[in-house]
Structure formats: structure tokens, C-alpha cells
Design a protein around this motif. Structure first.
Motif, short mmCIF file in Angstrom:
data_model
loop_
_atom_site.label_atom_id
_atom_site.label_comp_id
_atom_site.label_asym_id
_atom_site.label_seq_id
_atom_site.Cartn_x
_atom_site.Cartn_y
_atom_site.Cartn_z
N ALA B 127 0.86 -1.19 0.00
CA ALA B 127 0.00 0.00 0.00
C ALA B 127 0.89 1.23 0.00
CB ALA B 127 -0.92 0.01 1.21
N VAL B 128 0.38 2.32 -0.56
CA VAL B 128 1.08 3.59 -0.50
C VAL B 128 0.99 4.08 0.95
CG1 VAL B 128 1.16 5.94 -1.41
CG2 VAL B 128 0.31 4.07 -2.86
N PRO B 129 2.09 4.51 1.56
CA PRO B 129 1.99 5.02 2.93
C PRO B 129 1.10 6.26 2.99
CG PRO B 129 4.21 5.37 2.03
CD PRO B 129 3.46 4.53 1.04
N LEU B 130 0.40 6.40 4.11
CA LEU B 130 -0.52 7.52 4.24
C LEU B 130 -0.47 8.12 5.64
CD1 LEU B 130 -3.71 6.76 5.69
CD2 LEU B 130 -3.25 4.91 4.08
N GLY B 131 -0.88 9.36 5.71
CA GLY B 131 -1.08 10.05 6.99
C GLY B 131 -2.43 10.73 6.96
N THR B 132 -2.92 11.16 8.13
CA THR B 132 -4.19 11.88 8.13
C THR B 132 -4.10 13.14 8.98
OG1 THR B 132 -5.42 11.10 10.10
CG2 THR B 132 -5.27 9.56 8.24
N VAL B 133 -4.89 14.11 8.58
CA VAL B 133 -5.17 15.28 9.42
C VAL B 133 -6.67 15.22 9.68
CG1 VAL B 133 -5.20 17.79 9.60
CG2 VAL B 133 -3.31 16.64 8.40
N LEU B 134 -7.03 14.89 10.91
CA LEU B 134 -8.44 14.60 11.21
C LEU B 134 -9.20 15.88 11.54
CD1 LEU B 134 -10.46 12.22 11.67
CD2 LEU B 134 -9.97 12.50 14.11
N THR B 135 -10.34 16.06 10.91
CA THR B 135 -11.14 17.26 11.17
C THR B 135 -12.53 16.93 11.70
OG1 THR B 135 -11.97 17.28 8.90
CG2 THR B 135 -9.93 18.52 9.34
N LEU B 136 -12.81 15.64 11.90
CA LEU B 136 -14.13 15.24 12.40
C LEU B 136 -13.96 14.02 13.29
CD1 LEU B 136 -17.18 15.12 12.57
CD2 LEU B 136 -17.24 14.11 10.30
N PRO B 137 -14.09 14.19 14.62
CA PRO B 137 -13.93 13.05 15.52
C PRO B 137 -15.15 12.14 15.42
CG PRO B 137 -13.81 15.18 16.68
CD PRO B 137 -14.39 15.43 15.34
N ALA B 138 -14.94 10.89 15.12
CA ALA B 138 -16.08 9.98 15.00
C ALA B 138 -15.65 8.54 14.78
CB ALA B 138 -17.01 10.41 13.87
N THR B 139 -15.03 8.28 13.63
CA THR B 139 -14.91 6.90 13.19
C THR B 139 -13.72 6.16 13.79
OG1 THR B 139 -13.45 7.31 11.31
CG2 THR B 139 -15.80 7.67 10.97
N GLY B 140 -12.72 6.87 14.25
CA GLY B 140 -11.52 6.22 14.74
C GLY B 140 -10.58 5.77 13.64
N SER B 141 -10.96 6.04 12.39
CA SER B 141 -10.15 5.60 11.24
C SER B 141 -8.72 6.13 11.30
CB SER B 141 -10.83 6.07 9.94
OG SER B 141 -10.18 5.54 8.81
N GLU B 142 -8.53 7.25 11.98
CA GLU B 142 -7.21 7.87 12.06
C GLU B 142 -6.20 7.01 12.82
OE1 GLU B 142 -9.99 8.92 13.38
OE2 GLU B 142 -9.75 9.27 15.53
N MET B 143 -6.66 6.01 13.57
CA MET B 143 -5.72 5.18 14.33
C MET B 143 -6.04 3.70 14.20
SD MET B 143 -4.38 5.73 18.26
CE MET B 143 -2.82 5.01 18.81
N ASN B 144 -6.45 3.29 13.02
CA ASN B 144 -6.60 1.86 12.79
C ASN B 144 -6.39 1.53 11.32
OD1 ASN B 144 -9.14 2.05 11.34
ND2 ASN B 144 -10.17 2.34 13.31
N GLY B 145 -6.51 0.26 10.99
CA GLY B 145 -6.22 -0.19 9.62
C GLY B 145 -7.46 -0.68 8.89
N THR B 146 -8.62 -0.12 9.23
CA THR B 146 -9.84 -0.56 8.57
C THR B 146 -10.51 0.60 7.85
OG1 THR B 146 -11.26 -0.16 10.48
CG2 THR B 146 -10.20 -2.31 10.35
N ALA B 147 -11.36 0.26 6.87
CA ALA B 147 -12.05 1.28 6.09
C ALA B 147 -13.34 0.68 5.54
CB ALA B 147 -11.17 1.75 4.93
N VAL B 148 -14.29 1.56 5.26
CA VAL B 148 -15.55 1.15 4.66
C VAL B 148 -15.77 1.98 3.41
CG1 VAL B 148 -18.02 0.85 5.04
CG2 VAL B 148 -16.45 0.61 6.95
N VAL B 149 -16.09 1.28 2.32
CA VAL B 149 -16.25 1.94 1.02
C VAL B 149 -17.58 1.52 0.41
CG1 VAL B 149 -15.30 2.03 -1.34
CG2 VAL B 149 -13.76 2.16 0.63
N THR B 150 -18.20 2.45 -0.30
CA THR B 150 -19.50 2.18 -0.91
C THR B 150 -19.38 2.14 -2.44
OG1 THR B 150 -20.67 3.26 0.91
CG2 THR B 150 -21.85 3.09 -1.19
N ARG B 151 -19.92 1.07 -3.06
CA ARG B 151 -20.03 1.08 -4.52
C ARG B 151 -21.39 1.69 -4.84
NH1 ARG B 151 -18.95 -4.05 -8.50
NH2 ARG B 151 -20.79 -4.92 -7.47
N ALA B 152 -21.35 2.89 -5.36
CA ALA B 152 -22.59 3.63 -5.58
C ALA B 152 -23.50 2.89 -6.56
CB ALA B 152 -22.28 5.03 -6.08
#
Lengths: 384, 384
Positions: B127-152
């Protein structure tokens, strides 16, 4: 809440039988130096488990790392690392073996006099990667980047830290600790408890999550500590104690809050001068630090009294006295005496400790930097 | 306690002004793709802060990542990554931007059809390395290795996870969230609360430290959530909420304990079909899951009633009812309705959701795998 940086990449393999997973965590081409202490790992089967897991790897050995690991001993291991082109260190043992191995890791890649790492806090720019197999829950060294090393020749016990000496992984199998003597379990409970206290019993900065997590560890130690002492092979109790000890000093509860560490700094002198086990020195010093600094720690001591010990009646002074009294009684209940006299330490030691701290530079301990030589003297006088 | 592996190498830079430290965390030679959402970061000054911090770096941009990020959108970003030889991704935004960027990171290094990452849980090997600048506290995605994606195209909202898409670092500056609308804060509070519930409200395994840490987050959300809604620029309250949301899903409280996640799986269908915000779907589903599974969750629900809500009187059924009622009332109090009807969802949606889950394979949700299609139907019927 204060600004903070949190970074802890240590991979934890926790539970029964996890030593078998070691091989997958170390490159198969690695030249490993297995470091250990006085040989208890050979008596309790951990050594055999580790060797079996590493069949197929190239493994050298360095035993004999003593409690409060000696600079003199560790430098011999550094020679082995260099002579054998070791590129992975595996510490198998308790906090002293882990701490000593961190020092070996840094010193082996350090160009100048390794003593500078401790005495001058010389920056570390490289280290041999290391992992640990923990056999004694207490110091938290398995999941942080700090270590304490003693120069036997001068009886100096000093600290260093670097992210470069954080273990790549640590294996925590509670069953490996079943054969520990009760004294070491008691010491470990006090050590973990005091690690929390150093990061929690300071002053409020509006960080309730950190406070509650600190209290979570303290309450779990108070609950599980006596259980694991009473029944050393109760897996659940031992596992909970073991995880508490790790969580107490992995940076999580200390993120964004003030730290004290006066108890540790003073305690190290008692170990250096009188050879008292680390956890036991903390039991001697912590109640006295809390007593002396009761005014600047007042808000947190009252919170501690209520949230950890359930003390809600009486004046503020009475509640603080009760909370400190409960702390002391808890330490005693797990077999750790809390008075200098219990260890045969004469009062003549007190000015000697003050002098030693002064000789090492300005004495300004505690979260406010206001524990000066006179205050150290008072702390120790309260511990007589 | 169950055996577990804990590994979380995400470096957190928390607090006021931390965006300025970005540059030191990304190689100066990196070709960065800055990813973001609908443009709120341009209105609130975060974009300018990030660009200023990265002056001297090579920065490309990809905006327009929508809430519940669309596969179709993210694949366009993958083209940019490949065309421009991007070697670092910087997600600036909330959980959707972070999740979408994790998918971009994995898909850009994935040889086969990227849809397989979601639909077939195809293993990620790079994977390409990534960083985040979080602007909305909620999902916790900023400190884990999971993601949810929608196929529209097919309205499918699916999960993937890999340690390779854990951010190298995440910047959390509570001040960047001051301008968020109350609706998003309410959603975030419910999201974080439910993340804890999914890992705590299952069955006891003798892991009191994890339990107490979970309760610590819940109690802090209950305490700080209303404060941060009432006064969005109260730094302490916002900081505490932000840190709670991160700690709720970074692996710490979930280590060694059973997990549920039925609420999330069912909730994702409500988002996919009706576009309801993620946090709001959790508020609809969680109380019903707890109600339906009250017998298998009994011990934990009673503990939750007492330790989180202070409910100690009444029969077991009354205490459980009261705890679930308090949960629902808390969600409503932060502005998040908890009934399908509140969002205009017709009852006809219920069999459709059951059918969609069945079409995707065996339905065996929850910590016991016993939430089958009939149980999903009952859960949703309880949410009408």
C-alpha cells in the motif's frame, strides 16, 4: 489536556502458547543474541520453548544479566554483538533483562563511550532491533522505549530512553510467570501501581479519559493482585495483572497529562545504595511523596480517594489521609513493607541520598519541579 | 481473557497547532497526494494550514471524496496516484476521507480488480503510505487499519482492513473541529459510543481492565458530549471527545475480548439504501440489538447498567430496560433520533435489508454468530 505525541509500535503477542509464534516475528536470516538473567528460564521451561520456536534460526546466547542490570555486564554483551555480527536481540526474562537488552541494543551502535547514554543522555541514532519474551510482569519495559541501568562500580542507577529501543514485539504468556516467587509478584504489583500513580497523582488538566483509564488500572490491580498472589496458577488473574503492568507504562495513560516520577528517582537511590528491589523502594517512597505534596496534589488525591478507594466521607484532610493509608496498606497486603526500617536502612542514608542527587545536578523533581534537596530529605524522613 | 495480538504503530500528534509539525513526518522527497472531501477544509482554514506546513514538498490534490466514499470516486484518485507516481497520501478530513484514502492506498498497489479488496476480502500485500489530518472526531479511522467503502452503482457498503493501511501518523487538532455543525458532532458521539458497545456489550471473559477502559470511554462521552455540543469552542471538551473517538477504535479496548459488530453491519445497509448518516444508523440499530440479545448479553448489560449509568435497583429485566432506555435517551439528547420512522424509512426496507445480507453470504452476525436473517428482521422491527 496538554498537547502530546503518542507513538507505540510494539506488537504484543498475548496469551497461552504465544512463544511458538516467535519465529514468524524475526527474519529467518537474523543472527540472534538471546539474552537472559540468572537461569530461571531454564528451570521453568521458557528457555526450551524459545529454543524450540527458533529452531532454524541462528541463535547465540548471553546469560547472567542481573537484577538492576549492570553496565559492566552489558558491555560484555556488546562485545558479543560486535564480534558475532548480531542483528537481532531477544530478551527473555523480566524488566531487568529487557532494560539491559535495550542498553545493549543502543550501545552496540554507539560510537562514543556508552556511559554517556546514561550519564549525559547522549542521543541514540541507531540500535540493534530487539524483541522480548516477558516472564515477570512489573516494569512495563516490554512495551516502551525506556530502560534503567546501574553502574556497579559507582552504585549509580540511571535512566535512558529512545523510540529506537522499543521492542519490535513482545510475547506475554501469563503461564510463563506461574513459577515466580510471591515476593516478585508483590514487587510487580507495587511497580505497576506506582507507574500509574506517577502519571495520575499530579494535578488536573481536564483529561478525564486518561484519569479514568489510570483508575481502571489501579482498580484492576487492587482486585486482581491479591487473587494472583493467593492462586499463582489462576490464569485469568495472572493475565489481568500482566496486562495491567504493560498498560501502566506504555504511554497511553500518560498522554497529555503531567508526570511526577519523583518516587522513582528517589527509589533508584535506595536500590543503588542498599540493593533493595525496585518495587520495594517505590512502596517506601510513594506514600511519603503523596503525604509531603498533599497540597499541590490535593485535587487528584481527593479524586483518587473517591474513585479508586470509594472514600467519600470526612474532611478533605481525612480523605487524603485515608487514601494514602489505603495505598500503604495495599502495598503491605501484597507483601511489600513500606518503611525504611523494615529493610534495615539507617537514617544516615537520607543525607547521603540527598547529596548524591545534588552531585548529579539540580534537584527539581515532581510535576512542578519543586521537590528540591530539602524536600527529598523530608520525603525520606516520612518513610522512616 | 482471550489470546490476542495488539499492534498499532500510528503516531498521534495531538493538540493545538500540531498541523505545523506535518512536514517533519513526511519525507521531503515524497510526491504527496492531498485528499479531501467537499471543501470544508478550505472554508475553515485547515487547507491553508496544511499547505503552509508542506511548503517545500511536492503536493498534488484530489478533492471531492464524498461521505461514505464511493468506489467510483476513489478509483479516479488511484489513476492520479499511478499517473503522478505518488508515494505518500495525506488525507485531510473526517472518517470518510481517511477510509477512502486507505482504499486508494491499497488499490493503487493492487494488481487485480480493486473491487475484490472489498467484495472478496482479497489480501493486501502493499500500500502507499498515508497520513491523516483529522477534522471530524467519530470513526476512529485515524488510528486503525480498517475502512468502509461504498459502490454507488450497486449501493453496497463494504469493509476491508489491513495493517498496511494504518496511517503512519495522524494529526488531531481539536481546534480544526470547532466549525463543525452540531449534527456531525452528535453523529460522532454516537459513532464512538457504538464502537465501544460493539467491543464491550458481549459476554464476560474475565478481562476487567478492558471492561473498565471501555466504561471509561463511555462515561467520558456521556460527560463531555453534551458539553462540546453546548459550547463548540470549549477546547477541553472538544479535545476529550476527540481523544475518546480515537481510543474507541484503536484496538486497545478490543484486545482479548469478544466483538459484536452486528449493529454496524445492519447499519451499513441503512446507509447504502437510504443515505442515512453512519452514526445515525447506529443509533437506530444498537438499542434494538441490545434488546433482542438481552439474554446472551445479560451479564454485560447488567454491568453496563451499574458501572456506566449507576442503575442498581430493580429486577434484572428492569435494570437492563433502564440501561437500554438511557442509551436511547442519550443518543436522542445529542440530536440523533433512534427510530426508522424518524428518518422516513418505510417498513418495506426491512425485508430488503435481510435479502441483501443473505445475497452476500451466510448471515451469522454478533459475538455468537447467532444473528441470522430472522434475527436481523426482528432487530429492525424493534427499531420501527
Amino acid at each position: 489536556m496538554k498537547n502530546f505525541t503518542f507513538y507505540n509500535p510494539v506488537k504484543i503477542l498475548f496469551g497461552k502458547g504465544q512463544i511458538a509464534r516467535l519465529a514468524a516475528e524475526i527474519p529467518v536470516t537474523a543472527r540472534i543474541l538471546l539474552t537472559y538473567g540468572g537461569g530461571s528460564i531454564k528451570a521453568n521451561g521458557v528457555y526450551d520453548q524459545v529454543k524450540a520456536a527458533l529452531a532454524g534460526h541462528t541463535v547465540f546466547e548471553f546469560g547472567g544479566i542481573e537484577p538492576n542490570p549492570h553496565l559492566e555486564t552489558l558491555l560484555k554483551a556488546v562485545e558479543v554483538v560486535r564480534a558475532e555480527n548480531i542483528d537481532f536481540l531477544l530478551a527473555v526474562g523480566g524488566g531487568s533483562v529487557a532494560d539491559g537488552t535495550k542498553f545493549i541494543a543502543a550501545a552496540a551502535r554507539f560510537e562514543a563511550d556508552p556511559w554517556d547514554i546514561l550519564a549525559k543522555q547522549a542521543p541514540i541514532t541507531a540500535a540493534v532491533p530487539l524483541g522480548t519474551v516477558l516472564t515477570l510482569p512489573a516494569t512495563g519495559s516490554e512495551m516502551n522505549g525506556t530502560a534503567v541501568v546501574t553502574r556497579a562500580a559507582t552504585r549509580e542507577k540511571l535512566y535512558f530512553g529512545s523510540p529506537l529501543v522499543m521492542p519490535v514485539f513482545s510475547v506475554l504468556d501469563p503461564e510463563t510467570t506461574f513459577s515466580l516467587p510471591p515476593k516478585q509478584i508483590g514487587n510487580g504489583i507495587v511497580d505497576a501501581f506506582t507507574h500509574v500513580a506517577e502519571q495520575y497523582l499530579t494535578y488536573p488538566v481536564g483529561a478525564p479519559l486518561q484519569d479514568r483509564m489510570a483508575e481502571a488500572i489501579l482498580k484492576t490491580l487492587i482486585e486482581e493482585g491479591p487473587k494472583t498472589l493467593a492462586n499463582p496458577t489462576d490464569y485469568a488473574a495472572r493475565a489481568n495483572f500482566m496486562w495491567c503492568a504493560t498498560m501502566a507504562l506504555n504511554g497511553m495513560i500518560g498522554a497529555g497529562v503531567p508526570h511526577d516520577w519523583a518516587t522513582h528517582t528517589i527509589g533508584h537511590e535506595l536500590t543503588a545504595l542498599h540493593g533493595i528491589d525496585h518495587g520495594r523502594t517505590l512502596a517506601i517512597v510513594l506514600p511519603s511523596v503523596l503525604t509531603l505534596k498533599r497540597d499541590s496534589k490535593r485535587a487528584k488525591l481527593l479524586q483518587y480517594a473517591e474513585w479508586v478507594w470509594g472514600i467519600t466521607t470526612g474532611t478533605e484532610e481525612e480523605r487524603i489521609d485515608a487514601a494514602i493509608g489505603r495505598t500503604r496498606a495495599f502495598f503491605e497486603s501484597v507483601g511489600v513493607p513500606t518503611r525504611l526500617g523494615d529493610y534495615g536502612v539507617p537514617t544516615e542514608t537520607i543525607p547521603l541520598i540527598v547529596e548524591r542527587l545534588e552531585n548529579r545536578g539540580a534537584v527539581a523533581l515532581g510535576e512542578h519541579g519543586d521537590i528540591d534537596p530539602a524536600a527529598v530529605d523530608k520525603v525520606l524522613a516520612l518513610s522512616v
